[in-house]
Design a protein around this motif. Structure first.
Motif, mmCIF file in Angstrom:
data_model
loop_
_atom_site.group_PDB
_atom_site.id
_atom_site.type_symbol
_atom_site.label_atom_id
_atom_site.label_comp_id
_atom_site.label_asym_id
_atom_site.label_seq_id
_atom_site.Cartn_x
_atom_site.Cartn_y
_atom_site.Cartn_z
ATOM 1 N N ALA A 216 0.828 -1.204 0.000
ATOM 2 C CA ALA A 216 0.000 0.000 0.000
ATOM 3 C C ALA A 216 0.864 1.256 0.000
ATOM 4 O O ALA A 216 0.591 2.218 -0.737
ATOM 5 C CB ALA A 216 -0.931 -0.004 1.211
ATOM 6 N N ARG A 217 1.924 1.260 0.794
ATOM 7 C CA ARG A 217 2.811 2.419 0.806
ATOM 8 C C ARG A 217 3.471 2.622 -0.557
ATOM 9 O O ARG A 217 3.653 3.756 -1.008
ATOM 10 C CB ARG A 217 3.865 2.255 1.897
ATOM 11 C CG ARG A 217 3.333 2.514 3.301
ATOM 12 C CD ARG A 217 4.383 2.263 4.364
ATOM 13 N NE ARG A 217 3.925 2.716 5.674
ATOM 14 C CZ ARG A 217 4.561 2.450 6.819
ATOM 15 N NH1 ARG A 217 5.689 1.732 6.806
ATOM 16 N NH2 ARG A 217 4.070 2.895 7.972
ATOM 17 N N LEU A 220 1.377 4.651 -2.958
ATOM 18 C CA LEU A 220 1.087 6.046 -2.633
ATOM 19 C C LEU A 220 1.984 6.959 -3.471
ATOM 20 O O LEU A 220 2.874 7.647 -2.959
ATOM 21 C CB LEU A 220 1.313 6.303 -1.136
ATOM 22 C CG LEU A 220 0.327 5.632 -0.181
ATOM 23 C CD1 LEU A 220 0.776 5.805 1.267
ATOM 24 C CD2 LEU A 220 -1.074 6.206 -0.366
ATOM 25 N N ALA A 229 0.221 5.540 5.747
ATOM 26 C CA ALA A 229 -0.385 4.256 6.070
ATOM 27 C C ALA A 229 0.178 3.739 7.384
ATOM 28 O O ALA A 229 1.351 3.928 7.689
ATOM 29 C CB ALA A 229 -0.124 3.246 4.949
ATOM 30 N N LEU A 238 -5.254 3.927 5.928
ATOM 31 C CA LEU A 238 -4.623 4.862 5.009
ATOM 32 C C LEU A 238 -5.375 6.181 5.029
ATOM 33 O O LEU A 238 -6.606 6.198 5.003
ATOM 34 C CB LEU A 238 -4.611 4.303 3.584
ATOM 35 C CG LEU A 238 -3.771 3.047 3.390
ATOM 36 C CD1 LEU A 238 -4.671 1.880 3.031
ATOM 37 C CD2 LEU A 238 -2.703 3.259 2.326
ATOM 38 N N GLN A 251 -5.722 8.201 -6.869
ATOM 39 C CA GLN A 251 -4.944 7.520 -5.834
ATOM 40 C C GLN A 251 -5.757 6.430 -5.146
ATOM 41 O O GLN A 251 -5.246 5.333 -4.870
ATOM 42 C CB GLN A 251 -4.457 8.532 -4.796
ATOM 43 C CG GLN A 251 -3.643 7.930 -3.663
ATOM 44 C CD GLN A 251 -2.357 7.283 -4.128
ATOM 45 O OE1 GLN A 251 -1.350 7.946 -4.273
ATOM 46 N NE2 GLN A 251 -2.379 5.979 -4.374
ATOM 47 N N LEU A 255 -4.889 2.317 -4.899
ATOM 48 C CA LEU A 255 -4.852 1.578 -3.636
ATOM 49 C C LEU A 255 -5.836 0.417 -3.637
ATOM 50 O O LEU A 255 -5.533 -0.667 -3.131
ATOM 51 C CB LEU A 255 -5.161 2.526 -2.478
ATOM 52 C CG LEU A 255 -4.043 3.510 -2.120
ATOM 53 C CD1 LEU A 255 -4.566 4.575 -1.164
ATOM 54 C CD2 LEU A 255 -2.854 2.780 -1.509
#
Length: 270
Positions: A216-217, A220, A229, A238, A251, A255
């Protein structure tokens, strides 16, 4: 004779929609007033529920109630047909309640489109999620402060937005946002929103959620969006900030492709 009294009672909208799904499909559907629920046919991914407020937005004193019940083993994606708009309020706030219940081993993606808050809006929203043992969910809440394309600058606002997730009766996630006139005067400070006027929170509630922290990071990376996150036990949280709703939407889309295996909601304009 003309009525010159100043006691004018404005018409208020009321709406309630409830959907109950099982592993094999629709079990029950009830709707009244301005709230509608549609179940479009999908060929891939989880069954979809699309809620619609036919009143066209939320004004002072309106009431809206959405409910979803997934029986044991059922899975679904729920969203809204379009962005919800909270208009200038001259009286008490509009009140929105969402009750999302997921049975044992079930899963719910709650992925509404953004809420746009007009100058002077008053909105109180409560989202309550009840998860049975072995159930999980993904919750999205995007908010846009003002009609950005029109250059609207919010000077008055009353927002109380609360999300509570319980599993087997125990609170495992509690998130709340409150904005009022005093807070608006400080929003541009770097320690708060800075130049951002669009924001979103994503919460993945499941045992495997912390495993997705690094992917997930890595996702970004949308220009114009600031994100962070964190991964408490059993959760992935998040938070996103952007100057405009469009880069925020891009964005979010990136995600969601990391956090869930299914296609994005068909109703979304992407």
């Amino acid at each position: 004779m003309l009525d010159t009294s100043t006691d004018t009672r404005m018409q208020r909208s009321r709406g309630a929609a409830k959907v109950r799904l099982g592993p094999r499909g629709l079990v029950d559907l009830a709707q009244s007033g301005s709230a509608k629920a549609m179940l479009p046919r999908v060929t891939a991914g989880r069954p979809e529920i699309v809620f619609l407020n036919t009143a066209g937005g939320l004004a002072s004193g309106d009431r809206l109630d959405y409910r979803i019940e997934l029986t044991a083993g059922a899975q679904a994606l729920a969203t809204t047909q379009t962005a919800e708009r909270a208009y200038r309020a001259e009286g008490g706030p509009a009140r929105v309640t969402l009750h999302l219940q997921v049975g044992k081993g079930g899963w719910l993606d709650w992925l509404p489109q953004e809420t746009i808050l007009f100058n002077g809006a008053a909105l109180q929203r409560d989202t309550v999620v009840e998860l049975a043992t072995g159930a999980g969910c993904l919750l999205l809440e995007p908010i846009v402060l003002g009609r950005i394309a029109m250059g609207e600058d919010l000077r008055r606002l009353h927002l109380i937005d609360r999300r509570i997730v319980r599993q087997a009766g125990r609170v495992i996630h509690h998130d709340a946002l409150t904005l009022d006139d005093a807070a608006l005067s400080r929003l541009s400070h770097p320690s708060m929103l800075g130049n951002a006027r669009a924001m979103a929170t994503l919460a993945l509630i499941a045992p495997h959620a912390p495993d997705l922290l690094e992917p997930a990071r890595a996702a970004l990376d949308e220009p114009g969006v600031t994100g962070a996150a964190s991964a408490p036990p059993g959760r992935l949280i998040l938070r996103l900030l952007a100057a405009d709703g469009w880069p925020l939407r891009r964005q979010i889309n990136r995600l969601l492709r990391v956090l869930r295996p299914d296609p994005l909601p068909r109703i979304w304009q992407v």
